[in-house]
Design a protein around this motif. Structure first.
Motif, PDB file in Angstrom:
ATOM      1  N   ALA A 200       0.838  -1.202   0.000  1.00 18.70           N
ATOM      2  CA  ALA A 200       0.000   0.000   0.000  1.00 18.70           C
ATOM      3  C   ALA A 200       0.871   1.249   0.000  1.00 18.70           C
ATOM      4  CB  ALA A 200      -0.909   0.000   1.224  1.00 18.70           C
ATOM      5  N   ARG A 201       0.615   2.136  -0.951  1.00 24.13           N
ATOM      6  CA  ARG A 201       1.397   3.359  -1.106  1.00 24.13           C
ATOM      7  C   ARG A 201       0.477   4.568  -1.149  1.00 24.13           C
ATOM      8  NH1 ARG A 201       5.912   1.928  -5.709  1.00 24.13           N
ATOM      9  NH2 ARG A 201       6.259  -0.259  -5.170  1.00 24.13           N
ATOM     10  N   ALA A 202       1.089   5.735  -1.206  1.00 30.63           N
ATOM     11  CA  ALA A 202       0.323   6.976  -1.214  1.00 30.63           C
ATOM     12  C   ALA A 202      -0.414   7.170  -2.532  1.00 30.63           C
ATOM     13  CB  ALA A 202       1.242   8.167  -0.946  1.00 30.63           C
ATOM     14  N   ALA A 203       0.084   6.615  -3.630  1.00 33.39           N
ATOM     15  CA  ALA A 203      -0.514   6.860  -4.942  1.00 33.39           C
ATOM     16  C   ALA A 203      -1.205   5.634  -5.525  1.00 33.39           C
ATOM     17  CB  ALA A 203       0.554   7.356  -5.922  1.00 33.39           C
ATOM     18  N   LEU A 204      -0.767   4.428  -5.178  1.00 35.83           N
ATOM     19  CA  LEU A 204      -1.341   3.220  -5.738  1.00 35.83           C
ATOM     20  C   LEU A 204      -1.048   2.044  -4.812  1.00 35.83           C
ATOM     21  CD1 LEU A 204       1.076   1.559  -8.063  1.00 35.83           C
ATOM     22  CD2 LEU A 204       1.358   4.020  -7.840  1.00 35.83           C
ATOM     23  N   THR A 205      -1.731   0.933  -5.058  1.00 38.23           N
ATOM     24  CA  THR A 205      -1.590  -0.234  -4.187  1.00 38.23           C
ATOM     25  C   THR A 205      -1.375  -1.485  -5.027  1.00 38.23           C
ATOM     26  OG1 THR A 205      -3.047   0.773  -2.534  1.00 38.23           O
ATOM     27  CG2 THR A 205      -2.676  -1.590  -2.353  1.00 38.23           C
ATOM     28  N   PRO A 206      -0.114  -1.853  -5.313  1.00 38.11           N
ATOM     29  CA  PRO A 206       0.138  -3.115  -6.004  1.00 38.11           C
ATOM     30  C   PRO A 206      -0.124  -4.301  -5.073  1.00 38.11           C
ATOM     31  CG  PRO A 206       2.018  -1.604  -6.146  1.00 38.11           C
ATOM     32  CD  PRO A 206       1.111  -1.078  -5.101  1.00 38.11           C
ATOM     33  N   VAL A 207      -0.713  -5.356  -5.624  1.00 37.24           N
ATOM     34  CA  VAL A 207      -0.934  -6.598  -4.894  1.00 37.24           C
ATOM     35  C   VAL A 207      -0.143  -7.688  -5.613  1.00 37.24           C
ATOM     36  CG1 VAL A 207      -2.624  -8.250  -4.056  1.00 37.24           C
ATOM     37  CG2 VAL A 207      -3.212  -5.824  -4.186  1.00 37.24           C
ATOM     38  N   HIS A 208       0.800  -8.294  -4.906  1.00 38.68           N
ATOM     39  CA  HIS A 208       1.679  -9.307  -5.476  1.00 38.68           C
ATOM     40  C   HIS A 208       1.239 -10.707  -5.050  1.00 38.68           C
ATOM     41  CE1 HIS A 208       5.107  -6.405  -6.442  1.00 38.68           C
ATOM     42  NE2 HIS A 208       4.330  -5.681  -5.645  1.00 38.68           N
ATOM     43  N   ALA A 209       1.571 -11.691  -5.880  1.00 36.91           N
ATOM     44  CA  ALA A 209       1.329 -13.082  -5.532  1.00 36.91           C
ATOM     45  C   ALA A 209       2.413 -13.945  -6.168  1.00 36.91           C
ATOM     46  CB  ALA A 209      -0.056 -13.541  -5.994  1.00 36.91           C
ATOM     47  N   ARG A 210       2.728 -15.032  -5.488  1.00 41.34           N
ATOM     48  CA  ARG A 210       3.689 -15.993  -6.023  1.00 41.34           C
ATOM     49  C   ARG A 210       3.493 -17.339  -5.339  1.00 41.34           C
ATOM     50  NH1 ARG A 210       9.164 -13.082  -4.757  1.00 41.34           N
ATOM     51  NH2 ARG A 210       9.798 -14.396  -6.508  1.00 41.34           N
ATOM     52  N   THR A 211       3.885 -18.405  -6.003  1.00 42.45           N
ATOM     53  CA  THR A 211       3.810 -19.736  -5.417  1.00 42.45           C
ATOM     54  C   THR A 211       5.116 -20.053  -4.691  1.00 42.45           C
ATOM     55  OG1 THR A 211       4.586 -20.731  -7.480  1.00 42.45           O
ATOM     56  CG2 THR A 211       2.201 -20.561  -7.161  1.00 42.45           C
ATOM     57  N   LEU A 212       5.025 -20.960  -3.729  1.00 41.60           N
ATOM     58  CA  LEU A 212       6.187 -21.437  -3.004  1.00 41.60           C
ATOM     59  C   LEU A 212       6.095 -22.954  -2.892  1.00 41.60           C
ATOM     60  CD1 LEU A 212       5.046 -18.675  -1.291  1.00 41.60           C
ATOM     61  CD2 LEU A 212       7.365 -18.885  -0.426  1.00 41.60           C
ATOM     62  N   GLY A 213       7.213 -23.620  -2.987  1.00 45.59           N
ATOM     63  CA  GLY A 213       7.240 -25.068  -2.883  1.00 45.59           C
ATOM     64  C   GLY A 213       8.589 -25.545  -2.401  1.00 45.59           C
ATOM     65  N   LEU A 214       8.776 -26.851  -2.437  1.00 42.50           N
ATOM     66  CA  LEU A 214      10.016 -27.462  -1.979  1.00 42.50           C
ATOM     67  C   LEU A 214      10.737 -28.099  -3.159  1.00 42.50           C
ATOM     68  CD1 LEU A 214       8.753 -29.246   1.270  1.00 42.50           C
ATOM     69  CD2 LEU A 214       9.993 -27.079   1.114  1.00 42.50           C
ATOM     70  N   THR A 215      12.049 -27.963  -3.176  1.00 46.09           N
ATOM     71  CA  THR A 215      12.867 -28.645  -4.174  1.00 46.09           C
ATOM     72  C   THR A 215      13.041 -30.108  -3.766  1.00 46.09           C
ATOM     73  OG1 THR A 215      14.956 -28.161  -3.053  1.00 46.09           O
ATOM     74  CG2 THR A 215      14.100 -26.489  -4.578  1.00 46.09           C
ATOM     75  N   ALA A 216      13.662 -30.902  -4.635  1.00 46.04           N
ATOM     76  CA  ALA A 216      13.923 -32.304  -4.317  1.00 46.04           C
ATOM     77  C   ALA A 216      14.839 -32.434  -3.109  1.00 46.04           C
ATOM     78  CB  ALA A 216      14.543 -33.001  -5.527  1.00 46.04           C
ATOM     79  N   GLU A 217      15.626 -31.403  -2.844  1.00 48.54           N
ATOM     80  CA  GLU A 217      16.525 -31.423  -1.688  1.00 48.54           C
ATOM     81  C   GLU A 217      15.863 -30.882  -0.435  1.00 48.54           C
ATOM     82  OE1 GLU A 217      17.322 -29.917  -4.610  1.00 48.54           O
ATOM     83  OE2 GLU A 217      18.395 -31.675  -5.394  1.00 48.54           O
ATOM     84  N   GLY A 218      14.567 -30.526  -0.533  1.00 49.62           N
ATOM     85  CA  GLY A 218      13.864 -30.024   0.640  1.00 49.62           C
ATOM     86  C   GLY A 218      14.104 -28.557   0.927  1.00 49.62           C
ATOM     87  N   LYS A 219      14.577 -27.793  -0.053  1.00 46.10           N
ATOM     88  CA  LYS A 219      14.794 -26.364   0.127  1.00 46.10           C
ATOM     89  C   LYS A 219      13.607 -25.579  -0.417  1.00 46.10           C
ATOM     90  CE  LYS A 219      19.842 -26.657  -0.103  1.00 46.10           C
ATOM     91  NZ  LYS A 219      21.079 -26.150  -0.786  1.00 46.10           N
ATOM     92  N   LEU A 220      13.440 -24.367   0.101  1.00 40.25           N
ATOM     93  CA  LEU A 220      12.321 -23.519  -0.316  1.00 40.25           C
ATOM     94  C   LEU A 220      12.572 -22.975  -1.714  1.00 40.25           C
ATOM     95  CD1 LEU A 220       9.636 -22.234   0.560  1.00 40.25           C
ATOM     96  CD2 LEU A 220      10.950 -20.283   1.407  1.00 40.25           C
ATOM     97  N   GLU A 221      11.566 -23.085  -2.576  1.00 41.85           N
ATOM     98  CA  GLU A 221      11.655 -22.599  -3.952  1.00 41.85           C
ATOM     99  C   GLU A 221      10.547 -21.584  -4.181  1.00 41.85           C
ATOM    100  OE1 GLU A 221      12.373 -24.563  -8.294  1.00 41.85           O
ATOM    101  OE2 GLU A 221      10.790 -25.442  -7.062  1.00 41.85           O
TER     102      GLU A 221
END
Length: 455
Positions: free
Chosen positions: A279-300
């Motif tokens: 939220a900003r003074a002039a506009l409000t961008p809304v972001h989205a992204r997916t998250l998952g696990l790699t084969a090594e169990g790390k965050l992707e």
């Protein structure tokens, strides 16, 4: 409060470019309760609030006010006002409550048996320590029993001085539960991950004090936390969103150059979906992204997408992620539609978030800030609890309205559960027995209700 006039809209393409050019520091989140008592290990008690009959559906006047532009209300194209008048007989019958709890503050609804989800408890934050409250309801009105006579108006939420005693204050923000762990932030902003069964937990994050946190379970017993934290940059202090896998190190969730004033997570497609508002003074961008696990169990982290750009916002602007048992997700954002209209935007997210997604609007009678909102996740249909003004008049009372999202993201009102001068926080969950559980906080205290999910 009435919604103030806003500046002219910014072209979407320009806004998409601008939202990646940096962000100023937002205002502070809700002030922590300085007078909160020390955490108590015992289960808190709960006392019944004054009795209330089942609330009726919205009256015609409120429905008309919610869609002031007749042409917009009937349009089927994206960005049109969605039909939100309550259908006849679509009310949500009160089964138990409202019950006044012994603590006042943001409440987390939690089921001890996630598989069954037949009963819910409340978790409060006491300066970084989770305190469980088991509501002690009276008799339960079973589904299919004769309906109680409806009251002519929605019951009033107790305001300051009208509650049952003076409940102790819980801390902001609400705790979050993922798998076997509960996350809570203390007054200094330190976030700890502790077992739900009790015990100590090490600090795993340093958040901005008073700002919300969110957590979800990932496959393999992993957990994911999202929170806001201040970071010093070449442009000064900027609040950004961060994620923590299990008890590991925090990684930036915000795209470089973007700030964040609100963040939420939801389990989605074998991983998680993250949404954050800048939220900003002039506009409000809304972001989205997916998250998952790699084969090594790390965050992707998947690609960051600016799914929506709204008008000018403020640091208290929040939202919700709404997800059914299958199908798309919806970002729900109470915001201004244009210079003269305010409502709930439902932004659809399909297989992966994409820039500039269309919004389906459900307009409020007037603006509201903050405008608490919550939605169910993992069950169908999607249920929404939102706070809106009762009418257009400045200073009008507020209504806690319950409704559902259809397959196109249109909101269909079911009932006004309660009215009051103001609401500070709402939460909603659906059990597997055909009930909705709603918790809401007013100036007088925090209350919980159980309502029928069907007519």
């Amino acid at each position: 409060m009435s919604y103030p006039p806003l500046g002219a809209r910014v072209l979407v393409l320009a806004a998409l470019a601008a939202c990646r050019d940096g962000s100023g520091t937002p205002g502070a989140g809700p002030a922590p309760d300085a007078g909160a008592a020390a955490p108590a290990p015992s289960v808190a008690s709960a006392t019944p609030a004054s009795s209330a009959a089942s609330a009726p559906s919205l009256d015609a006047g409120v429905a008309d006010a919610a869609a002031p532009d007749a042409a917009a209300a009937g349009a089927a194209a994206p960005d049109a006002a969605a039909p939100d008048a309550a259908a006849p007989g679509a009310g949500c019958k009160l089964r138990r409550g409202p019950l006044s709890l012994s603590l006042r503050g943001p409440a987390l609804l939690w089921s001890p048996d996630e598989a069954e989800r037949v009963d819910f408890r409340v978790i409060f934050n006491r300066d970084g320590v989770a305190q469980h409250v088991a509501p002690s309801f009276g008799g339960l009105t079973a589904p299919g029993s004769p309906p109680a006579e409806a009251a002519p108006d929605a019951p009033d939420a107790p305001d300051a001085g009208n509650g049952s005693g003076d409940p102790a204050r819980a801390s902001w923000p609400a705790c979050a539960v993922a798998s076997r762990f509960v996350y809570c932030m203390d007054h200094g902003g330190t976030i700890r991950r502790t077992p739900l069964g009790g015990g100590a937990g090490p600090p795993i994050g340093a958040g901005r004090r008073g700002t919300g946190i969110s957590a979800v379970a990932l496959p393999g017993g992993h957990t994911l936390l999202a929170f806001l934290s201040d970071r010093k940059t070449s442009e000064g202090a900027v609040t950004q969103a961060f994620a923590v896998l299990d008890d590991g190190a925090a990684v930036p969730l915000s795209e470089e150059g973007s700030g964040a004033t609100f963040v939420a997570l939801a389990p989605w497609k074998g991983g998680a979906l993250a949404m954050y508002i800048d939220a900003r003074a002039a506009l409000t961008p809304v972001h989205a992204r997916t998250l998952g696990l790699t084969a090594e169990g790390k965050l992707e982290l998947g690609p960051d997408a600016v799914v929506f750009v709204g008008d000018a916002g403020e640091s208290r602007m929040g939202g919700a992620l709404a997800i059914g048992a299958s199908g798309p997700a919806y970002v729900l954002l109470p915001a201004s539609k244009d210079i003269s209209a305010f409502g709930m935007a439902a932004i659809r997210v399909d297989e992966a978030p994409r820039d500039d997604m269309p919004a389906v609007w459900s307009l409020y009678p007037n603006g509201l800030s903050p405008a608490p909102i919550a939605a169910t996740q993992g069950v169908s249909p999607i249920h929404v609890a939102r706070v809106r003004p009762v009418s257009r008049e400045p200073g009008a009372r507020h209504a806690l309205e319950l409704g559902q999202l259809d397959g196109e993201g249109r909101f269909h009102a079911r009932c006004v559960a309660v009215e009051g001068q103001s609401f500070k926080h709402v939460a909603i969950e659906a059990d597997r027995g055909g009930s909705l559980w709603i918790a809401y906080t007013t100036a007088a205290g925090t209350f919980i209700e159980q309502r029928a999910a069907g007519p």
